[in-house]
Structures are given as C-alpha cells and as structure tokens.
Design a protein around this motif. Structure first.
Motif, PDB file in Angstrom:
ATOM      1  N   TYR A  25       1.143  -0.328   5.204  1.00  0.00           N
ATOM      2  CA  TYR A  25       1.922  -1.343   5.915  1.00  0.00           C
ATOM      3  C   TYR A  25       2.005  -0.946   7.376  1.00  0.00           C
ATOM      4  O   TYR A  25       2.404   0.168   7.698  1.00  0.00           O
ATOM      5  CB  TYR A  25       3.330  -1.445   5.321  1.00  0.00           C
ATOM      6  CG  TYR A  25       3.371  -1.989   3.913  1.00  0.00           C
ATOM      7  CD1 TYR A  25       3.156  -3.339   3.666  1.00  0.00           C
ATOM      8  CD2 TYR A  25       3.635  -1.156   2.833  1.00  0.00           C
ATOM      9  CE1 TYR A  25       3.199  -3.849   2.369  1.00  0.00           C
ATOM     10  CE2 TYR A  25       3.689  -1.657   1.536  1.00  0.00           C
ATOM     11  CZ  TYR A  25       3.470  -3.004   1.314  1.00  0.00           C
ATOM     12  OH  TYR A  25       3.519  -3.506   0.044  1.00  0.00           O
ATOM     13  N   THR A  66       3.141   2.896   7.279  1.00  0.00           N
ATOM     14  CA  THR A  66       3.558   3.465   6.002  1.00  0.00           C
ATOM     15  C   THR A  66       2.419   3.357   5.005  1.00  0.00           C
ATOM     16  O   THR A  66       1.937   2.269   4.729  1.00  0.00           O
ATOM     17  CB  THR A  66       4.783   2.705   5.426  1.00  0.00           C
ATOM     18  OG1 THR A  66       5.769   2.606   6.442  1.00  0.00           O
ATOM     19  CG2 THR A  66       5.341   3.417   4.215  1.00  0.00           C
ATOM     20  N   ALA A 102       1.593   3.126   1.537  1.00  0.00           N
ATOM     21  CA  ALA A 102       2.303   2.848   0.286  1.00  0.00           C
ATOM     22  C   ALA A 102       1.481   3.293  -0.915  1.00  0.00           C
ATOM     23  O   ALA A 102       2.022   3.767  -1.909  1.00  0.00           O
ATOM     24  CB  ALA A 102       2.632   1.369   0.191  1.00  0.00           C
ATOM     25  N   PRO A 126       9.894   7.213  -8.795  1.00  0.00           N
ATOM     26  CA  PRO A 126      11.096   6.988  -7.989  1.00  0.00           C
ATOM     27  C   PRO A 126      10.946   5.813  -7.031  1.00  0.00           C
ATOM     28  O   PRO A 126       9.827   5.389  -6.717  1.00  0.00           O
ATOM     29  CB  PRO A 126      11.261   8.303  -7.220  1.00  0.00           C
ATOM     30  CG  PRO A 126       9.912   8.935  -7.230  1.00  0.00           C
ATOM     31  CD  PRO A 126       9.241   8.492  -8.493  1.00  0.00           C
ATOM     32  N   SER A 127      12.061   5.312  -6.578  1.00  0.00           N
ATOM     33  CA  SER A 127      12.085   4.223  -5.610  1.00  0.00           C
ATOM     34  C   SER A 127      11.237   4.606  -4.390  1.00  0.00           C
ATOM     35  O   SER A 127      11.321   5.733  -3.913  1.00  0.00           O
ATOM     36  CB  SER A 127      13.532   3.970  -5.194  1.00  0.00           C
ATOM     37  OG  SER A 127      13.643   2.712  -4.628  1.00  0.00           O
ATOM     38  N   GLY A 128      10.401   3.668  -3.941  1.00  0.00           N
ATOM     39  CA  GLY A 128       9.599   3.909  -2.748  1.00  0.00           C
ATOM     40  C   GLY A 128       8.234   4.526  -3.016  1.00  0.00           C
ATOM     41  O   GLY A 128       7.451   4.738  -2.101  1.00  0.00           O
ATOM     42  N   CYS A 129       7.910   4.797  -4.296  1.00  0.00           N
ATOM     43  CA  CYS A 129       6.640   5.475  -4.595  1.00  0.00           C
ATOM     44  C   CYS A 129       5.454   4.510  -4.613  1.00  0.00           C
ATOM     45  O   CYS A 129       4.302   4.943  -4.708  1.00  0.00           O
ATOM     46  CB  CYS A 129       6.724   6.239  -5.914  1.00  0.00           C
ATOM     47  SG  CYS A 129       6.698   5.189  -7.366  1.00  0.00           S
ATOM     48  N   GLY A 130       5.731   3.200  -4.545  1.00  0.00           N
ATOM     49  CA  GLY A 130       4.630   2.241  -4.433  1.00  0.00           C
ATOM     50  C   GLY A 130       4.434   1.324  -5.634  1.00  0.00           C
ATOM     51  O   GLY A 130       3.445   0.591  -5.695  1.00  0.00           O
ATOM     52  N   LYS A 131       5.391   1.303  -6.553  1.00  0.00           N
ATOM     53  CA  LYS A 131       5.242   0.493  -7.774  1.00  0.00           C
ATOM     54  C   LYS A 131       5.134  -0.995  -7.467  1.00  0.00           C
ATOM     55  O   LYS A 131       4.265  -1.680  -8.003  1.00  0.00           O
ATOM     56  CB  LYS A 131       6.416   0.753  -8.731  1.00  0.00           C
ATOM     57  CG  LYS A 131       6.609   2.211  -9.109  1.00  0.00           C
ATOM     58  CD  LYS A 131       7.758   2.394 -10.069  1.00  0.00           C
ATOM     59  CE  LYS A 131       9.116   1.980  -9.512  1.00  0.00           C
ATOM     60  NZ  LYS A 131       9.602   2.787  -8.381  1.00  0.00           N
ATOM     61  N   SER A 132       6.026  -1.501  -6.618  1.00  0.00           N
ATOM     62  CA  SER A 132       5.999  -2.941  -6.300  1.00  0.00           C
ATOM     63  C   SER A 132       4.719  -3.298  -5.562  1.00  0.00           C
ATOM     64  O   SER A 132       4.107  -4.342  -5.825  1.00  0.00           O
ATOM     65  CB  SER A 132       7.191  -3.333  -5.436  1.00  0.00           C
ATOM     66  OG  SER A 132       8.372  -2.861  -6.001  1.00  0.00           O
ATOM     67  N   THR A 133       4.319  -2.444  -4.648  1.00  0.00           N
ATOM     68  CA  THR A 133       3.077  -2.667  -3.905  1.00  0.00           C
ATOM     69  C   THR A 133       1.906  -2.754  -4.881  1.00  0.00           C
ATOM     70  O   THR A 133       1.059  -3.651  -4.784  1.00  0.00           O
ATOM     71  CB  THR A 133       2.842  -1.511  -2.911  1.00  0.00           C
ATOM     72  OG1 THR A 133       3.971  -1.432  -2.041  1.00  0.00           O
ATOM     73  CG2 THR A 133       1.584  -1.717  -2.097  1.00  0.00           C
TER      74      THR A 133
HETATM   75  P1  ADP Z   1       8.654   0.983  -5.191  1.00  0.00           P
HETATM   76  O1  ADP Z   1       8.408  -0.350  -5.769  1.00  0.00           O
HETATM   77  O2  ADP Z   1       8.111   2.098  -6.008  1.00  0.00           O
HETATM   78  O3  ADP Z   1      10.089   1.189  -4.846  1.00  0.00           O
HETATM   79  P2  ADP Z   1       7.303  -0.053  -2.845  1.00  0.00           P
HETATM   80  O4  ADP Z   1       5.954  -0.447  -3.289  1.00  0.00           O
HETATM   81  O5  ADP Z   1       8.318  -1.120  -2.698  1.00  0.00           O
HETATM   82  O6  ADP Z   1       7.843   1.101  -3.807  1.00  0.00           O
HETATM   83  O7  ADP Z   1       7.195   0.721  -1.467  1.00  0.00           O
HETATM   84  C1  ADP Z   1       6.262   1.762  -1.205  1.00  0.00           C
HETATM   85  C2  ADP Z   1       6.402   2.197   0.251  1.00  0.00           C
HETATM   86  O8  ADP Z   1       5.970   1.158   1.102  1.00  0.00           O
HETATM   87  C3  ADP Z   1       7.835   2.515   0.656  1.00  0.00           C
HETATM   88  O9  ADP Z   1       7.766   3.590   1.561  1.00  0.00           O
HETATM   89  C4  ADP Z   1       8.283   1.250   1.338  1.00  0.00           C
HETATM   90  O10 ADP Z   1       9.277   1.536   2.289  1.00  0.00           O
HETATM   91  C5  ADP Z   1       7.013   0.746   1.963  1.00  0.00           C
HETATM   92  N1  ADP Z   1       6.963  -0.729   2.068  1.00  0.00           N
HETATM   93  C6  ADP Z   1       7.021  -1.602   1.030  1.00  0.00           C
HETATM   94  N2  ADP Z   1       6.903  -2.872   1.466  1.00  0.00           N
HETATM   95  C7  ADP Z   1       6.777  -2.795   2.811  1.00  0.00           C
HETATM   96  C8  ADP Z   1       6.597  -3.763   3.848  1.00  0.00           C
HETATM   97  N3  ADP Z   1       6.533  -5.072   3.589  1.00  0.00           N
HETATM   98  N4  ADP Z   1       6.511  -3.321   5.115  1.00  0.00           N
HETATM   99  C9  ADP Z   1       6.557  -2.013   5.403  1.00  0.00           C
HETATM  100  N5  ADP Z   1       6.695  -1.043   4.482  1.00  0.00           N
HETATM  101  C10 ADP Z   1       6.808  -1.425   3.191  1.00  0.00           C
END
Ligand code: ADP
Ligand code: ADP
Length: 224
Positions: A10, A17, A19, A38-45
């Motif tokens: 990102y 960042t 991800a 853990p939160s922030g590890c990239g699962k949603s991405t």
């Molecule tokens: P999870 O789902 O495991 O909590 P995310 O996939 O949401 O993790 O996020 C992975 C990393 O990418 C985190 O460091 C988050 O802050 C960053 N991130 C996620 N979405 C965005 C975005 N739209 N812009 C910038 N950074 C992002």
C-alpha cells in the motif's frame, strides 16, 4: 488456487506498507482452509486478492487453472461473479431488501429467467431453513438468522469457492456453531472454503490452518 511470492504494497504520499511479502501457498479443490494470525498481518488483504476484489504488486496467482495476476477489473469481476461467494463478519445484508431479495441479488445479473431465479432462491432458503422468514427484513431477524441469509446469498450461485471473513465474529456460540456446521456441509458437497478466523475453535472445523505473520505464512497445520 496457487499463490506464489505474492506481494501487496500500500502506497500513500510518503508511506509504504508491505501487507503481503512473498506469500506462497496452495489450496486444492474441495479443501477447507482456515487462515489465522494477529491483527495487521495481512489476512484481509489476502482475502481481497483471493476474492478478485483487488490487484497485486507481484507474484503469481493461479485460479482454477488461469493466471489472474494481470487481469483488469472487468475480467476479475466476471470471474468473481461466476466462481466466488463471500461471507462477512458483519453479514453485509441490505436492510431495505427482504430475505428473498437479498438472496436473489447475485442472480440478477445472470442469464437465468425470473422463474428459474425464484425457484433457485427458494431452494436455497429451504436448505438454510429460512422459508418462514422469506419476506422478513434483515433487522427483523436474529444474528444467526442474518448470517444464514448471508450464507444463502453466498451459495445461491453455486460458487466453486467460498471466502469467509470471521463468519462467526458477531455471533454467540450456539449460532456460531450452526454457521460452522453450514460451512462444513457446503464443503462436504464439494465447495472449497477459505476462512479467516481469530477462533481456534472455528479453525478446528477446517482441514488445515495457515498461520500468517507480517505478510507471510509462518506455519501450516494439517488437521485430521
Ligand atoms: P489483517 O486483516 O490481518 O488485520 P490487513 O490485511 O488489514 O491485516 O493489513 C495488513 C497491513 O496492511 C497492515 O499493516 C495495515 O495497516 C496495512 N493496510 C491495510 N489496508 C491498507 C490500506 N488501504 N492502505 C494502507 N495500508 C493498509
Ligand atoms: P482484522 O484481523 O480483520 O483486522 P481485528 O483483529 O480488528 O480484525 O478483529 C476482528 C474481531 O476479532 C474483533 O471483534 C476483535 O475483538 C476480535 N479479535 C481480535 N483479535 C483477537 C484474538 N486474538 N482473539 C479473539 N478475538 C480477537
């Protein structure tokens, strides 16, 4: 699904960042895989990329025999509509539509005629034991019922793959277990499932747990 050295970065004005950092794994047809970390590890991405909702910055992504890494929005959207059903933590139902209309949504843009469409929706509602709530609105239902509607909507199109993002996150344990049982049944009928979860209990319904940290897979546990 075969993902090799997947990268997602990102970028904003001065911030970068990473991800997903050279993430690799494979999911075979008919598998049920849990993704944890853990939160922030990239699962949603990762789910967004697997769901063909977002593009990637590097690596390879083979979906159903096709390299989709360089697909544009239109091609991704076509493939998504035909093959993938989504289930979310917050149900994401449309409050202004009835249960029937919510489940009918994914079929509106298919070639099915209205009569076939209605038949298909009623079949799924029957399977999910929701016929008696057919004409209710989401707000008139319990959380468990709302998630069953969301699962019905995800499967009405007979998708090959279901992507679930913490599907029991807003449910009590009784309703949560019911939703997990639905997932298990769908998987037994041949649907591939990839589920992000924070719950070790829910993960035990899967065949394999992929554990992530800092945008990478750290371990994989095969379950019985
Ligand atoms: P999870 O789902 O495991 O909590 P995310 O996939 O949401 O993790 O996020 C992975 C990393 O990418 C985190 O460091 C988050 O802050 C960053 N991130 C996620 N979405 C965005 C975005 N739209 N812009 C910038 N950074 C992002
Ligand atoms: P995401 O991974 O998508 O960023 P969050 O980590 O923010 O999601 O959390 C999603 C939900 O899971 C929240 O309801 C949060 O309270 C819960 N949660 C987060 N981490 C844990 C954990 N380690 N164990 C149990 N629940 C958790």
């Amino acid at each position: 699904i075969k993902i090799t050295e997947l990268k997602k970065i990102y970028r904003s004005e001065e911030l970068e960042t990473t991800a997903l950092n050279d993430l690799s794994f494979e999911v075979k047809k008919g598998e049920f895989v849990a993704v944890m970390g853990p939160s922030g590890c990239g699962k949603s991405t990762l789910l967004n990329i697997l769901g063909l909702l977002d593009d990637l910055d590097g690596g390879s992504f083979i979906f159903n025999g096709t390299e989709v890494a360089k697909f544009n929005d239109y091609k991704r959207s076509d493939l998504r509509t035909e093959n993938i059903g989504f289930v979310f933590q917050s149900f994401n139902l449309i409050d202004e539509l009835t249960v029937f209309e919510n489940v009918e949504l994914p079929l509106i843009y298919t070639k099915l005629k209205e009569k076939e469409r209605k038949k298909k929706v009623d079949e799924v509602l029957e399977r999910m034991q929701l016929m008696h709530r057919r004409n209710h609105f989401p707000q008139q239902l319990s959380g468990g019922q709302q998630q069953r509607v969301a699962v019905a909507r995800a499967v009405v199109n007979d998708p090959k793959l279901i992507l679930a993002d913490e599907p029991t996150g807003n449910l009590d344990s009784v309703n949560g277990n019911e939703v997990m049982q639905l997932m298990t049944d769908l998987n037994a009928q041949g649907t591939t499932i990839i589920m992000v979860t924070h719950s070790e209990h829910d993960a035990k319904y899967s065949h394999r747990i992929i554990r992530m940290l800092d945008g990478q897979v750290v371990t994989e546990n095969i379950l019985a």
